[in-house]
Design a protein around this motif. Structure first.
Motif, PDB file in Angstrom:
ATOM      1  N   TYR A   1      -5.671  -5.548  -1.469  1.00  0.00           N
ATOM      2  CA  TYR A   1      -4.787  -6.654  -1.813  1.00  0.00           C
ATOM      3  C   TYR A   1      -5.184  -7.896  -1.018  1.00  0.00           C
ATOM      4  O   TYR A   1      -5.506  -7.804   0.171  1.00  0.00           O
ATOM      5  CB  TYR A   1      -3.333  -6.326  -1.466  1.00  0.00           C
TER       6      TYR A   1
ATOM      7  N   MET B   1      -7.882  -2.983  -8.216  1.00  0.00           N
ATOM      8  CA  MET B   1      -7.460  -1.647  -8.608  1.00  0.00           C
ATOM      9  C   MET B   1      -8.589  -0.753  -9.093  1.00  0.00           C
ATOM     10  O   MET B   1      -8.371   0.421  -9.341  1.00  0.00           O
ATOM     11  CB  MET B   1      -6.398  -1.737  -9.709  1.00  0.00           C
ATOM     12  N   ASN B   2      -9.799  -1.278  -9.253  1.00  0.00           N
ATOM     13  CA  ASN B   2     -10.841  -0.474  -9.896  1.00  0.00           C
ATOM     14  C   ASN B   2     -11.762   0.243  -8.918  1.00  0.00           C
ATOM     15  O   ASN B   2     -12.895   0.587  -9.259  1.00  0.00           O
ATOM     16  CB  ASN B   2     -11.665  -1.329 -10.863  1.00  0.00           C
TER      17      ASN B   2
ATOM     18  N   HIS C   1       0.834  -1.189   0.000  1.00  0.00           N
ATOM     19  CA  HIS C   1       0.000   0.000   0.000  1.00  0.00           C
ATOM     20  C   HIS C   1       0.880   1.254   0.000  1.00  0.00           C
ATOM     21  O   HIS C   1       1.962   1.275   0.600  1.00  0.00           O
ATOM     22  CB  HIS C   1      -0.924   0.023   1.210  1.00  0.00           C
TER      23      HIS C   1
ATOM     24  N   GLU D   1      -4.749  -8.207  -6.666  1.00  0.00           N
ATOM     25  CA  GLU D   1      -4.765  -6.759  -6.465  1.00  0.00           C
ATOM     26  C   GLU D   1      -6.056  -6.198  -7.056  1.00  0.00           C
ATOM     27  O   GLU D   1      -6.370  -6.426  -8.224  1.00  0.00           O
ATOM     28  CB  GLU D   1      -3.555  -6.116  -7.147  1.00  0.00           C
TER      29      GLU D   1
ATOM     30  N   LYS E   1      -6.964   0.965  -3.242  1.00  0.00           N
ATOM     31  CA  LYS E   1      -6.628  -0.406  -3.609  1.00  0.00           C
ATOM     32  C   LYS E   1      -6.908  -1.371  -2.460  1.00  0.00           C
ATOM     33  O   LYS E   1      -6.918  -0.987  -1.287  1.00  0.00           O
ATOM     34  CB  LYS E   1      -5.157  -0.523  -4.016  1.00  0.00           C
TER      35      LYS E   1
END
Length: 408
Positions: free
Chosen positions: A102, A116-117, A76, A114, A100
């Motif tokens: 994870y 990411m959106n 992060h 991951e 984000k």
């Protein structure tokens, strides 16, 4: 940091915005003053650029004496607000202000997935009760669910508007979330079948699923507390501000029988409630918000509750007598952000500044202090079988700690 991201520290509620600003006094003529001012600003900008984007946000970092963590997760790039451990596998999921989330291995730190959106801070994450799904939710209310066994394929998504909390059911693949206007959404996953528990224009930021899995205790920003029947979607109990809290409910806990509730408020008040309403007030309103509460340690001979404040006071209560049982000892108290029950009659607190502390709740004696974080603890998750703690922090990291054995 965007305006709609969460505050960086619970201490923001206790200090003014200008408390850290020192008045600068220059002696000399106007040109000298301006030159000195401009030079100072240029030096500050240069230092910020060298330190990176997170430097400005984390000026309050400290240097830990040692790092007791077994593993530190560093992917992060901004404060890590939330974390959860998989019920059976050696996996963790974390989410933060970097938008984000994870999924990673708790022994190696290897990233397995991951997310990411998201377009806003990820403020809630969790695995379903059987570990088959993992959910991530951001502050804007965008929620995603992924199938763990299918290489984290997204199986469901939904947007609810600004979100106050999100959690999984403890015995079914059912996901719940509370929103800005007070609605509580209940979805079956992955079908997405939805039920909405109506709000009343007051934000909800706290909720607790009772152990029977049939009732949900919800706290609201106007001090109301409601106990919902999940099957019928109707309230079984409502305590309003005329007899209970007057401000935002910050923490809730329910005993294993579903007959005793503890509710904490940002005005510092603390109540005991039952299915019929208020049973008593343990703490009257004061200047220190109640940040976390617990009730009913499994296997203990009497029912006790615990409350932690941003002042750093950890109190164990005798719920039958509605009196203080013990105040936990601490030579260097730090504001408490999260409480969890551990094994061996231990209560654990995450604190401002980044320490994780444990006490014997029967006597209040300190058992351990775990160091390693450099800034405030945002969340704690406990694996009772492995005796491990997952912590997330303002310092942009998540850590795995082994709980010291009693007596060490």
């Amino acid at each position: 940091m965007r305006e709609n991201t969460p505050p960086r520290s619970p201490m923001d509620e206790l200090v003014g915005e200008d408390d850290d600003d020192e008045e600068l006094i220059y002696v000399g003529d106007a040109d000298e003053v301006l030159d000195a001012w401009e030079q100072e600003e240029a030096e500050d900008e240069e230092l910020d650029a060298e330190a990176g984007p997170a430097a400005e946000q984390h000026a309050l970092r400290r240097s830990p004496v040692q790092d007791d963590a077994k593993l530190t997760f560093t992917k992060h790039t901004a404060p890590v607000f939330c974390g959860a451990l998989h019920p059976t596998e050696e996996l963790a999921v974390t989410g933060g202000e970097d938008d984000k989330a994870y999924v990673w291995h708790i022994r190696t730190g290897e990233v397995l997935h991951e997310v990411m959106n998201h377009s806003d801070s990820v403020v809630a994450v969790g695995f379903s009760y059987d570990g088959s799904f993992v959910a991530t939710g951001d502050m804007a209310g965008y929620i995603q669910v992924f199938k763990v066994s299918q290489n984290y394929r997204q199986v469901w998504e939904f947007t609810v508007g600004d979100m106050g909390w999100m959690r999984w059911h403890t015995g079914a693949n059912v996901l719940m979330a509370g929103c800005e206007a007070g609605e509580v959404y209940v979805w079956r996953i992955p079908s997405g079948d939805c039920k909405v528990l109506p709000g009343h224009e007051a934000r909800t930021e706290s909720a607790e699923l009772l152990h029977d899995g049939k009732r949900l205790l919800v706290g609201y920003g106007n001090g109301h507390v409601k106990l919902w029947d999940l099957k019928s979607g109707t309230p079984l109990l409502e305590v309003d501000s005329t007899v209970g809290h007057k401000e935002n409910i910050t923490a809730l806990a329910a005993d294993q029988d579903g007959q005793l509730f503890v509710t904490g408020c940002e005005d510092g008040s603390l109540y005991l409630m039952g299915p019929g309403g208020v049973l008593g007030q343990l703490v009257a309103p004061n200047e220190y918000p109640i940040e976390s509460v617990l009730v009913d340690y499994p296997g203990f001979e009497m029912k006790v509750a615990a409350s932690g404040t941003l002042q750093g006071k950890l109190t164990i209560w005798d719920t039958a007598r509605q009196t203080k049982r013990v105040e936990c000892e601490d030579d260097n108290p730090n504001g408490i952000t999260k409480l969890v029950w551990l094994k061996d009659f231990t209560i654990c607190a995450g604190t401002l500044g980044g320490w994780i502390k444990g006490w014997d709740f029967r006597s209040g004696a300190k058992r351990f202090t775990l160091d390693g974080h450099t800034n405030d603890i945002q969340s704690l998750s406990y694996d009772r079988q492995r005796n491990l703690i997952l912590s997330t922090s303002e310092d942009c990291t998540a850590k795995i700690f082994e709980v010291p054995a009693a007596g060490q």
